[in-house]
Design a protein around this motif. Sequence first.
Motif, PDB file in Angstrom:
ATOM      1  N   THR A 192      80.453 -15.119 -51.679  1.00  0.00           N
ATOM      2  CA  THR A 192      79.681 -15.944 -50.743  1.00  0.00           C
ATOM      3  C   THR A 192      79.016 -15.033 -49.724  1.00  0.00           C
ATOM      4  O   THR A 192      79.713 -14.324 -48.977  1.00  0.00           O
ATOM      5  CB  THR A 192      80.607 -16.937 -50.009  1.00  0.00           C
ATOM      6  N   ILE A 193      77.692 -15.037 -49.691  1.00  0.00           N
ATOM      7  CA  ILE A 193      76.992 -14.270 -48.644  1.00  0.00           C
ATOM      8  C   ILE A 193      77.238 -15.002 -47.331  1.00  0.00           C
ATOM      9  O   ILE A 193      76.981 -16.204 -47.210  1.00  0.00           O
ATOM     10  CB  ILE A 193      75.479 -14.167 -48.937  1.00  0.00           C
ATOM     11  N   ASN A 194      77.763 -14.284 -46.338  1.00  0.00           N
ATOM     12  CA  ASN A 194      78.270 -14.956 -45.135  1.00  0.00           C
ATOM     13  C   ASN A 194      77.538 -14.476 -43.883  1.00  0.00           C
ATOM     14  O   ASN A 194      78.137 -13.891 -42.983  1.00  0.00           O
ATOM     15  CB  ASN A 194      79.782 -14.696 -45.026  1.00  0.00           C
ATOM     16  N   ARG A 195      76.221 -14.724 -43.848  1.00  0.00           N
ATOM     17  CA  ARG A 195      75.415 -14.410 -42.667  1.00  0.00           C
ATOM     18  C   ARG A 195      74.531 -15.627 -42.344  1.00  0.00           C
ATOM     19  O   ARG A 195      73.293 -15.530 -42.276  1.00  0.00           O
ATOM     20  CB  ARG A 195      74.549 -13.162 -42.908  1.00  0.00           C
ATOM     21  N   PRO A 196      75.147 -16.804 -42.171  1.00  0.00           N
ATOM     22  CA  PRO A 196      74.346 -18.023 -42.034  1.00  0.00           C
ATOM     23  C   PRO A 196      73.403 -17.994 -40.835  1.00  0.00           C
ATOM     24  O   PRO A 196      72.382 -18.684 -40.838  1.00  0.00           O
ATOM     25  CB  PRO A 196      75.403 -19.128 -41.901  1.00  0.00           C
ATOM     26  N   GLN A 197      73.726 -17.166 -39.826  1.00  0.00           N
ATOM     27  CA  GLN A 197      72.865 -17.094 -38.629  1.00  0.00           C
ATOM     28  C   GLN A 197      71.483 -16.534 -38.950  1.00  0.00           C
ATOM     29  O   GLN A 197      70.534 -16.731 -38.203  1.00  0.00           O
ATOM     30  CB  GLN A 197      73.552 -16.268 -37.519  1.00  0.00           C
TER      31      GLN A 197
ATOM     32  N   THR B 142      77.127 -17.621 -54.119  1.00  0.00           N
ATOM     33  CA  THR B 142      76.606 -18.667 -53.251  1.00  0.00           C
ATOM     34  C   THR B 142      76.397 -18.136 -51.828  1.00  0.00           C
ATOM     35  O   THR B 142      76.627 -16.958 -51.562  1.00  0.00           O
ATOM     36  CB  THR B 142      77.559 -19.895 -53.284  1.00  0.00           C
ATOM     37  N   GLY B 143      75.917 -19.008 -50.953  1.00  0.00           N
ATOM     38  CA  GLY B 143      75.691 -18.628 -49.558  1.00  0.00           C
ATOM     39  C   GLY B 143      76.500 -19.524 -48.641  1.00  0.00           C
ATOM     40  O   GLY B 143      76.686 -20.709 -48.926  1.00  0.00           O
ATOM     41  N   ALA B 144      76.978 -18.955 -47.538  1.00  0.00           N
ATOM     42  CA  ALA B 144      77.767 -19.737 -46.583  1.00  0.00           C
ATOM     43  C   ALA B 144      76.861 -20.716 -45.839  1.00  0.00           C
ATOM     44  O   ALA B 144      75.693 -20.437 -45.579  1.00  0.00           O
ATOM     45  CB  ALA B 144      78.463 -18.807 -45.605  1.00  0.00           C
ATOM     46  N   GLY B 145      77.405 -21.855 -45.504  1.00  0.00           N
ATOM     47  CA  GLY B 145      76.626 -22.820 -44.743  1.00  0.00           C
ATOM     48  C   GLY B 145      77.306 -24.159 -44.676  1.00  0.00           C
ATOM     49  O   GLY B 145      78.343 -24.356 -45.296  1.00  0.00           O
ATOM     50  N   PRO B 146      76.767 -25.061 -43.892  1.00  0.00           N
ATOM     51  CA  PRO B 146      75.508 -24.933 -43.175  1.00  0.00           C
ATOM     52  C   PRO B 146      75.637 -24.054 -41.930  1.00  0.00           C
ATOM     53  O   PRO B 146      76.738 -23.822 -41.441  1.00  0.00           O
ATOM     54  CB  PRO B 146      75.180 -26.385 -42.782  1.00  0.00           C
TER      55      PRO B 146
ATOM     56  N   ALA C  31      70.300 -13.752 -45.047  1.00  0.00           N
ATOM     57  CA  ALA C  31      69.523 -12.550 -45.393  1.00  0.00           C
ATOM     58  C   ALA C  31      70.490 -11.378 -45.544  1.00  0.00           C
ATOM     59  O   ALA C  31      71.527 -11.326 -44.878  1.00  0.00           O
ATOM     60  CB  ALA C  31      68.494 -12.257 -44.307  1.00  0.00           C
ATOM     61  N   PHE C  32      70.138 -10.451 -46.435  1.00  0.00           N
ATOM     62  CA  PHE C  32      71.045  -9.319 -46.671  1.00  0.00           C
ATOM     63  C   PHE C  32      70.533  -8.044 -46.016  1.00  0.00           C
ATOM     64  O   PHE C  32      69.344  -7.762 -46.003  1.00  0.00           O
ATOM     65  CB  PHE C  32      71.274  -9.092 -48.167  1.00  0.00           C
ATOM     66  N   ARG C  33      71.492  -7.291 -45.455  1.00  0.00           N
ATOM     67  CA  ARG C  33      71.206  -5.930 -45.007  1.00  0.00           C
ATOM     68  C   ARG C  33      71.866  -4.990 -46.026  1.00  0.00           C
ATOM     69  O   ARG C  33      72.631  -5.460 -46.890  1.00  0.00           O
ATOM     70  CB  ARG C  33      71.751  -5.706 -43.595  1.00  0.00           C
ATOM     71  N   PRO C  34      71.610  -3.674 -45.956  1.00  0.00           N
ATOM     72  CA  PRO C  34      72.215  -2.770 -46.946  1.00  0.00           C
ATOM     73  C   PRO C  34      73.730  -2.928 -47.044  1.00  0.00           C
ATOM     74  O   PRO C  34      74.296  -2.897 -48.154  1.00  0.00           O
ATOM     75  CB  PRO C  34      71.808  -1.377 -46.443  1.00  0.00           C
ATOM     76  N   LYS C  35      74.402  -3.133 -45.894  1.00  0.00           N
ATOM     77  CA  LYS C  35      75.868  -3.302 -45.928  1.00  0.00           C
ATOM     78  C   LYS C  35      76.262  -4.536 -46.744  1.00  0.00           C
ATOM     79  O   LYS C  35      77.249  -4.502 -47.496  1.00  0.00           O
ATOM     80  CB  LYS C  35      76.386  -3.433 -44.492  1.00  0.00           C
ATOM     81  N   THR C  36      75.494  -5.624 -46.602  1.00  0.00           N
ATOM     82  CA  THR C  36      75.777  -6.843 -47.383  1.00  0.00           C
ATOM     83  C   THR C  36      75.747  -6.517 -48.872  1.00  0.00           C
ATOM     84  O   THR C  36      76.622  -6.939 -49.638  1.00  0.00           O
ATOM     85  CB  THR C  36      74.715  -7.934 -47.100  1.00  0.00           C
TER      86      THR C  36
ATOM     87  N   ASP D  33      80.346  -8.920 -44.403  1.00  0.00           N
ATOM     88  CA  ASP D  33      79.150  -9.757 -44.609  1.00  0.00           C
ATOM     89  C   ASP D  33      79.308 -10.787 -45.717  1.00  0.00           C
ATOM     90  O   ASP D  33      78.428 -11.631 -45.895  1.00  0.00           O
ATOM     91  CB  ASP D  33      77.946  -8.879 -44.971  1.00  0.00           C
ATOM     92  N   ILE D  34      80.370 -10.660 -46.502  1.00  0.00           N
ATOM     93  CA  ILE D  34      80.571 -11.603 -47.610  1.00  0.00           C
ATOM     94  C   ILE D  34      82.014 -12.101 -47.613  1.00  0.00           C
ATOM     95  O   ILE D  34      82.899 -11.491 -47.002  1.00  0.00           O
ATOM     96  CB  ILE D  34      80.257 -10.966 -48.988  1.00  0.00           C
TER      97      ILE D  34
END
Length: 276
Positions: free
Chosen positions: A25-30, A62-66, A34-39, A12-13
């Motif tokens: 980098t949080i990598n759930r751009p879809q 940071t967060g992945a995107g766009p 948003a984070f789940r427990p695994k993230t 997830d990251i």
Amino acid sequence: MTDWQLAAEFEDILYHKADGMAKITINRPQVRNAFRPKTITEMIAAFADAREDVEIGVVLLTGAGPAPDGKYAFCAGGDQKVRGDGGYISESGVPRLNVLDLQRLIRTMPQPVIALVAGYAIGGGHVLHVVCDLTIAADNAIFGQTGPMVGSFDGGFGASYLARLVGQKKAREIWYLCRQYDAQEALEMGLVNKVVPVEQLEAEGIQWAQEILDKSPLAIRCLKSAFNADCDGQAGIQELAGNATLLFYMTQEAQEGKQAFLEKRKPNFRQYPKLP
Ligand code: S0N
């Protein structure tokens, strides 16, 4: 040009290191990151690794995107699709709110953490940037809390520390009205340190990190714990005092105590000055 090296594989990251910096980098751009427990479990592992690495002096978050629709997000908070009756449901079926552990880790690790926010920083995602030491916002950043709209709230750092940043009236407005604020408004209320064009966000974060890396790491870590101690009660004092102990261990005076014990003799502390 920073030559980011993959530091470990996660689902997830993304976790990279380069030039004294770690980048998570949080990598759930879809789902707007948003984070789940695994993230969160993965983020805790990456932050813990960065904390233990004596080469790392600053962490960028940071967060992945766009996303495919062209929109950016830092993080849209807890993944509402896995939210159960008692929290966010992990793969083992157990409800968790492990983001609170992550908040504490970001706050208490000795290295400064810089949030690089492009797009949405909303809900628990907003709290994540709040607990970081510094926040650099892209000009497309949007900040806000949603708890009272979606049946949740963060009464910990998300409320009390937010109020330290922007003041009681503004923090109450943010939580009670659940409005969204653009980057310029965030700058004006003291929620972020700087606003830059989105394409310059990472470069600006790297610049700030490199300037910090030029400074004394012990001075930086003592300052971080001193700022925390002002707000964090006994836990904050413990952190600050831990740094005092670390520095004391480095003195001849403290080493005399250890040496005397090992040599089975009485320590000679009379030789040390009683400084005014
Ligand atoms: C971020 C928003 C404003 C973006 O709007 P936009 O651009 O119109 O995109 P959407 O079409 O809404 O979203 C695109 C896709 O992403 C999914 N998605 C977005 N956010 C989430 C999310 N949080 N969870 C799951 N999915 C999300 C959308 O569903 C969509 O996917 P599709 O097309 O497949 O449906 C907008 O998306 C928005 O408002 N999102 C929700 C923001 C929100 O309310 N977040 C949760 C807030 N609460 C927390 O974070 C609490 C967690 C927590 O940290 C906590 C901490 C301490 C104590 C308690 C808690 C607690 O549990 O409350």
